[in-house]
Design an enzyme around this catalytic site. Structure first.
Site, mmCIF file in Angstrom:
data_model
loop_
_atom_site.group_PDB
_atom_site.id
_atom_site.type_symbol
_atom_site.label_atom_id
_atom_site.label_comp_id
_atom_site.label_asym_id
_atom_site.label_seq_id
_atom_site.Cartn_x
_atom_site.Cartn_y
_atom_site.Cartn_z
ATOM 1 N N SER A 124 0.835 -1.201 0.000
ATOM 2 C CA SER A 124 0.000 0.000 0.000
ATOM 3 C C SER A 124 0.867 1.247 0.000
ATOM 4 O O SER A 124 1.963 1.257 0.576
ATOM 5 C CB SER A 124 -0.862 -0.011 1.262
ATOM 6 O OG SER A 124 -1.451 1.243 1.462
ATOM 7 N N TYR A 148 -1.278 -0.867 10.786
ATOM 8 C CA TYR A 148 -1.570 -1.479 9.485
ATOM 9 C C TYR A 148 -0.398 -1.261 8.527
ATOM 10 O O TYR A 148 0.097 -2.206 7.908
ATOM 11 C CB TYR A 148 -2.859 -0.883 8.897
ATOM 12 C CG TYR A 148 -3.046 -1.161 7.430
ATOM 13 C CD1 TYR A 148 -3.283 -2.453 6.973
ATOM 14 C CD2 TYR A 148 -2.975 -0.136 6.484
ATOM 15 C CE1 TYR A 148 -3.443 -2.716 5.609
ATOM 16 C CE2 TYR A 148 -3.134 -0.389 5.127
ATOM 17 C CZ TYR A 148 -3.368 -1.680 4.691
ATOM 18 O OH TYR A 148 -3.520 -1.933 3.346
ATOM 19 N N LYS A 152 2.488 -3.944 6.656
ATOM 20 C CA LYS A 152 2.831 -4.018 5.223
ATOM 21 C C LYS A 152 4.339 -3.881 5.035
ATOM 22 O O LYS A 152 4.946 -4.587 4.229
ATOM 23 C CB LYS A 152 2.096 -2.916 4.435
ATOM 24 C CG LYS A 152 0.597 -3.122 4.324
ATOM 25 C CD LYS A 152 0.271 -4.300 3.416
ATOM 26 C CE LYS A 152 -1.207 -4.608 3.348
ATOM 27 N NZ LYS A 152 -1.531 -5.857 2.677
#
Ligand code: NAD
Ligand code: UD1
Length: 341
Positions: A124, A148, A152
């Site tokens: 992302s 989050y 990643k």
């Protein structure tokens, strides 16, 4: 040779299944259905006219993943499965490290045991953090600012370390900007549970009369109209990028055995521009109120897309009007998403 698609019953994964099946590939989906509905698998089959192999498996269940890899003789994995809500990740970081980091570790271990060494990974733009320059190239410093984003980044680092340890592994890390839109059939699309966190599904629900108004998070950013600017990309274009990534991995014509590519359009649109575009597409008014800035939001971010053009010979084709039109078509045909959720 079959491609394993983890999270293939989810929003982007389901569109990816359609693209790969239509390109003549065999796929098998694993999903634990934590954020998906089994109806989605039926819809993929209906769109493509092909039977979809589906196994309800959690990526953290290494033995089950190995069984699927062996049973279907998989040669590559496209890895979408994971949790993706920034706010939730700050409240329950353990769930994010477990699903995303532990899950990917188990998946990679299963792949290693089965001799499957090619993966396309959904990363992302959130890994870039606050932009230090625009447009964002893949060389931009990485600075995830929430759990989050950190999951990643940890996964990306894990893939880089594995690739360095053994050149037989091949990874394509794709950093998505803001995927929106739906398949043109209106049969599959984004179906968020509860109140949508992201702009496009929220706007769509206001247009559909499910929510009263949109809260615009901040109108005093240093942008052309004061609202946040993002690089929205049609999900059908996004998954076409995965097809090109897969072909690049298979052809060996890759810059290295672990390479990173931004998937965006290279253009930024503000919240108010998104609202106007959706009003045009839906012929509905979207009432807006100004609300305080959302924690962790950046003013403006959009991709440098030259690597995708160079490495994949690919760029997005759908414009903002198409993104809004296809979202609206999906919402009109499925006012409550996949029924029964
Ligand atoms: P999604 O929630 O619709 O799809 C993820 C799927 O994975 C769901 O079907 C869910 O049931 C499944 N899943 C979750 N945990 C699992 C587990 N432990 N085992 C098996 N299945 C599991 O999300 P999406 O929008 O399609 O996103 C797909 C991927 O792309 C995610 O990894 C996400 O972080 C990444 N991504 C998404 C966006 C976005 O805006 N949608 C942006 C950047 C990156
Ligand atoms: C969010 C995530 C990011 C993730 C991306 C794509 C945060 C802080 N970041 O980013 O990690 O990769 O989604 O899934 O959640 N907006 C409103 N009102 C709303 C919703 C959004 O004004 O009700 C604004 C936001 O302030 C932002 C823009 O719309 O300026 C886009 O928001 P969103 O769709 O959530 O995407 P990102 O902020 O890019």
């Amino acid at each position: 040779m079959t491609i394993l698609i983890t999270g293939g019953a989810g929003y982007i994964g389901s569109h990816c299944c359609v693209a790969f099946l239509e390109a003549g590939h065999d796929v098998v989906v694993i999903d634990n259905l934590s954020n998906a509905h089994p109806e989605c698998i039926e819809r993929i089959a209906e769109i493509t006219g092909k039977k979809v192999a589906f196994e309800e498996v959690d990526i953290r269940d290494q033995a089950a993943v190995e069984r699927v890899l062996r049973k279907h003789q998989c040669s590559a994995v496209i890895h979408f499965a994971g949790l993706k809500a920034v706010g939730e990740s700050t409240k329950d970081p353990l769930a994010y490290y477990d699903n995303n980091v532990v899950g990917t570790h188990r998946l990679l271990s299963a792949m290693s045991n089965c001799g499957v060494r090619q993966m396309i990974f959904s990363s992302s733009a959130t890994v870039y953090g606050e932009p230090q320059f625009l447009p964002i190239t893949e060389k931009h410093p990485l600075n995830a600012v929430n759990p989050y984003g950190r999951t990643k980044l940890i996964i990306e680092d894990m893939l880089r370390d594995i690739a360095t340890s053994n050149p037989a592994w091949k990874f394509s890390i794709l950093r998505y900007f803001n995927p929106v839109g739906a398949h043109k059939s209106g049969m599959i699309g984004e179906d968020p549970l509860g109140i949508p966190n992201n702009l496009m599904p929220f706007i769509a629900q206001v247009a559909a009369g499910r929510r009263e108004q949109l809260s615009v998070f901040g109108n005093d950013y240093d942008t052309r109209d004061g609202t946040g600017v993002r690089d929205y990309i049609h999900v059908v274009d996004l998954v076409a990028g995965h097809l090109r990534a897969y072909e690049a991995l298979a052809s060996r014509e890759t810059p290295s055995n672990c390479f990173v590519v931004n998937l965006g359009t290279g253009a930024g649109y503000s919240v108010l521009e998104m609202v106007s575009a959706f009003e045009r597409a839906s012929n509905k008014q979207i009432p807006c109120v100004t609300a305080p800035r959302r924690n962790g939001d950046v003013a403006e971010i959009y991709a440098d897309i030259s690597t995708a053009l160079e490495v994949f010979d690919w760029k997005a084709e759908n414009d903002l009007d198409a993104m809004c039109r296809d979202t609206w078509n999906w919402v009109c045909k499925n006012p409550r998403g996949y029924e029964g959720r």
